[in-house]
Design an enzyme around this catalytic site. Structure first.
Site, PDB file in Angstrom:
ATOM      1  N   TYR A 124       0.820  -1.216   0.000  1.00 19.80           N
ATOM      2  CA  TYR A 124       0.000   0.000   0.000  1.00 19.80           C
ATOM      3  C   TYR A 124       0.853   1.264   0.000  1.00 19.80           C
ATOM      4  O   TYR A 124       0.308   2.367   0.016  1.00 19.80           O
ATOM      5  CB  TYR A 124      -0.956   0.012   1.201  1.00 19.80           C
ATOM      6  CG  TYR A 124      -2.102  -0.958   1.045  1.00 19.80           C
ATOM      7  CD1 TYR A 124      -1.861  -2.332   1.040  1.00 19.80           C
ATOM      8  CD2 TYR A 124      -3.411  -0.526   0.897  1.00 19.80           C
ATOM      9  CE1 TYR A 124      -2.899  -3.235   0.902  1.00 19.80           C
ATOM     10  CE2 TYR A 124      -4.449  -1.421   0.756  1.00 19.80           C
ATOM     11  CZ  TYR A 124      -4.183  -2.773   0.766  1.00 19.80           C
ATOM     12  OH  TYR A 124      -5.209  -3.676   0.633  1.00 19.80           O
ATOM     13  N   LYS A 172       4.807 -14.026   5.114  1.00 19.02           N
ATOM     14  CA  LYS A 172       5.133 -14.957   4.024  1.00 19.02           C
ATOM     15  C   LYS A 172       6.656 -14.993   3.909  1.00 19.02           C
ATOM     16  O   LYS A 172       7.239 -14.841   2.835  1.00 19.02           O
ATOM     17  CB  LYS A 172       4.458 -14.485   2.727  1.00 19.02           C
ATOM     18  CG  LYS A 172       4.511 -15.467   1.590  1.00 19.02           C
ATOM     19  CD  LYS A 172       3.574 -16.642   1.731  1.00 19.02           C
ATOM     20  CE  LYS A 172       3.774 -17.635   0.611  1.00 19.02           C
ATOM     21  NZ  LYS A 172       2.963 -18.861   0.762  1.00 19.02           N
ATOM     22  N   ASP A 205      -0.925 -18.123   4.149  1.00 19.73           N
ATOM     23  CA  ASP A 205      -1.881 -19.049   3.516  1.00 19.73           C
ATOM     24  C   ASP A 205      -2.375 -20.084   4.522  1.00 19.73           C
ATOM     25  O   ASP A 205      -3.575 -20.357   4.633  1.00 19.73           O
ATOM     26  CB  ASP A 205      -1.298 -19.700   2.248  1.00 19.73           C
ATOM     27  CG  ASP A 205       0.197 -19.971   2.330  1.00 19.73           C
ATOM     28  OD1 ASP A 205       0.851 -19.461   3.259  1.00 19.73           O
ATOM     29  OD2 ASP A 205       0.719 -20.697   1.463  1.00 19.73           O
ATOM     30  N   ASP A 229      -5.359  -6.739   5.430  1.00 13.79           N
ATOM     31  CA  ASP A 229      -6.618  -6.395   4.771  1.00 13.79           C
ATOM     32  C   ASP A 229      -7.388  -7.669   4.415  1.00 13.79           C
ATOM     33  O   ASP A 229      -8.596  -7.777   4.659  1.00 13.79           O
ATOM     34  CB  ASP A 229      -6.305  -5.584   3.502  1.00 13.79           C
ATOM     35  CG  ASP A 229      -7.503  -4.810   3.005  1.00 13.79           C
ATOM     36  OD1 ASP A 229      -8.481  -4.652   3.772  1.00 13.79           O
ATOM     37  OD2 ASP A 229      -7.477  -4.363   1.850  1.00 13.79           O
TER      38      ASP A 229
END
Ligand code: NAD
Length: 342
Positions: A124, A172, A205, A229
């Site tokens: 972002y 991640k 994930d 988000d």
């Protein structure tokens, strides 16, 4: 005492949701002097920008704002006003509680999660460009030590202040070794300063799958911007949908309260969507203002109306076309009535 608060109605369904919220907050007896400020596509012609300086100046002066959602054109057009407000005002922690309420038909009962999303960096940061137009484009994901440290510290401080037991860092770092590797390293270092709060981490994930299957194993989740988000929308889905998910954007001095959801433009002007997320964002604002009694009054009334299941919007009925669903303002009326019964 009268609180001067910046009020941003937003666009799409925002104005009707903010009207409903304002009525509920005023019914608590707490006094507000609303400084109404418009932003979004509707002010472009007048100001040449969807985010006039006057909106930011108002929030800086009042220190607190309540906001409806604002539409962002998809794929083209101006950049998100919502992201700009958070970034320009350095509202670095986006707090998104997801708590299930009795009376809803849910996959899991008693879900009680809080997503703390980093609000100023990551994808972002908005640093992207065409490398070869229509062939290749590039987006740069910024993760910094200070940015990571302050949001993780916020999550631990929040956990401590709110009697929470566990903070989970979501990342991640197996693939994004530089960016999320740094984020995770910093999270582990900060965790060492909070021996009273448990800490673990999950790859994003796997986190999503585990939240769907075993949400009770988690408590406070601290996430880089984009993951926060996505994970917070997933958490909203666990507790009844976007219609009931509130949020707060917190900086060192300023705070802007807004629902997790967007402007739901297809329902604009229909008096249809659920005001709960915006109203509960208002309750978070009351807590921020130390008006705890009023906040609890609003939260209890919302819970009561939802538990009764009568005066609720379409999204909280067993079927989406249930003819007994009420409109936005009628649900707010029911919440106000439930408040006055106490
Ligand atoms: P959205 O959250 O507006 O709506 C998605 C769906 O969620 C809706 O179709 C509806 O089914 C449901 N929903 C949302 N709010 C609801 C409510 N109060 N009651 C009942 N159901 C509700 O997401 P979108 O369609 O992806 O985005 C629409 C616009 O909102 C876009 O321009 C997007 O950029 C913007 N947006 C703004 C914010 C913000 O203002 N902070 C946040 C997210 C999206």
């Amino acid at each position: 005492m009268t609180y001067r608060v910046t009020l941003i109605p937003g666009d799409g369904t925002g104005p009707e949701l903010v009207t409903a919220t304002r009525r509920v907050l005023e019914a608590t007896g707490v006094e507000f002097d609303w400084d109404v400020q418009d932003a979004g596509a509707g002010v472009m012609d007048t100001y040449g920008t969807p985010l006039p300086d006057s909106v930011l100046d108002s929030i800086r002066a009042n220190k607190v704002a309540l906001k409806g959602p604002i539409t962002t054109p998809i794929g083209t057009g101006f950049r998100s006003v919502n992201v700009a407000i958070r970034k320009v005002l350095d509202l670095y922690a986006n707090v998104r509680p997801a708590r299930s309420l009795p009376g809803m038909s849910l996959c899991h009962e008693n879900v009680d999660l809080v997503v703390v999303r980093e609000n100023t960096e990551g994808l972002y940061a908005g640093i992207e460009h065409d490398v070869i137009p229509d062939v290749a484009a590039e987006s740069i994901r910024i993760i910094t030590r200070p940015g990571s440290e302050r949001v993780v510290r916020f999550a631990f401080d929040y956990a401590r202040a709110n009697g929470r037991r566990l903070v989970t860092a979501v990342h991640k770092a197996n693939i994004l070794k530089a960016t999320d590797g740094l984020y995770l390293r910093v999270a582990r270092e900060v965790a060492a300063d909070y021996p009273d709060i448990e800490f673990n981490d999950r790859i994003v994930d796997n986190m999503c799958m585990q939240l769907v299957q075993r949400p009770h194993e988690y408590d406070v989740l601290v996430c880089p911007n984009l993951f926060g988000d996505i994970v917070s929308d997933l958490c909203s889905g666990l507790v009844g949908g976007l219609g009931v998910a509130p949020g707060a954007n917190i900086g060192t001095e300023l705070a802007v309260f807004e629902p997790v959801h967007g402007s739901a433009p297809k329902y604009t002007g229909m008096n249809k969507v659920n005001p709960t997320a915006n109203i509960l964002s208002g309750a978070l604002m009351l807590r921020h203002l130390d008006e705890l009694e009023a906040a609890v009054q609003v939260e209890r009334a919302v819970a009561q109306v939802i538990a009764e299941g009568r005066s609720v919007t379409y999204d909280l009925k067993p079927t989406r076309d249930d003819p007994s669903a009420v409109g936005t303002q009628e649900m707010a009326d029911a919440i106000i009535a439930a408040m006055s019964l106490r």
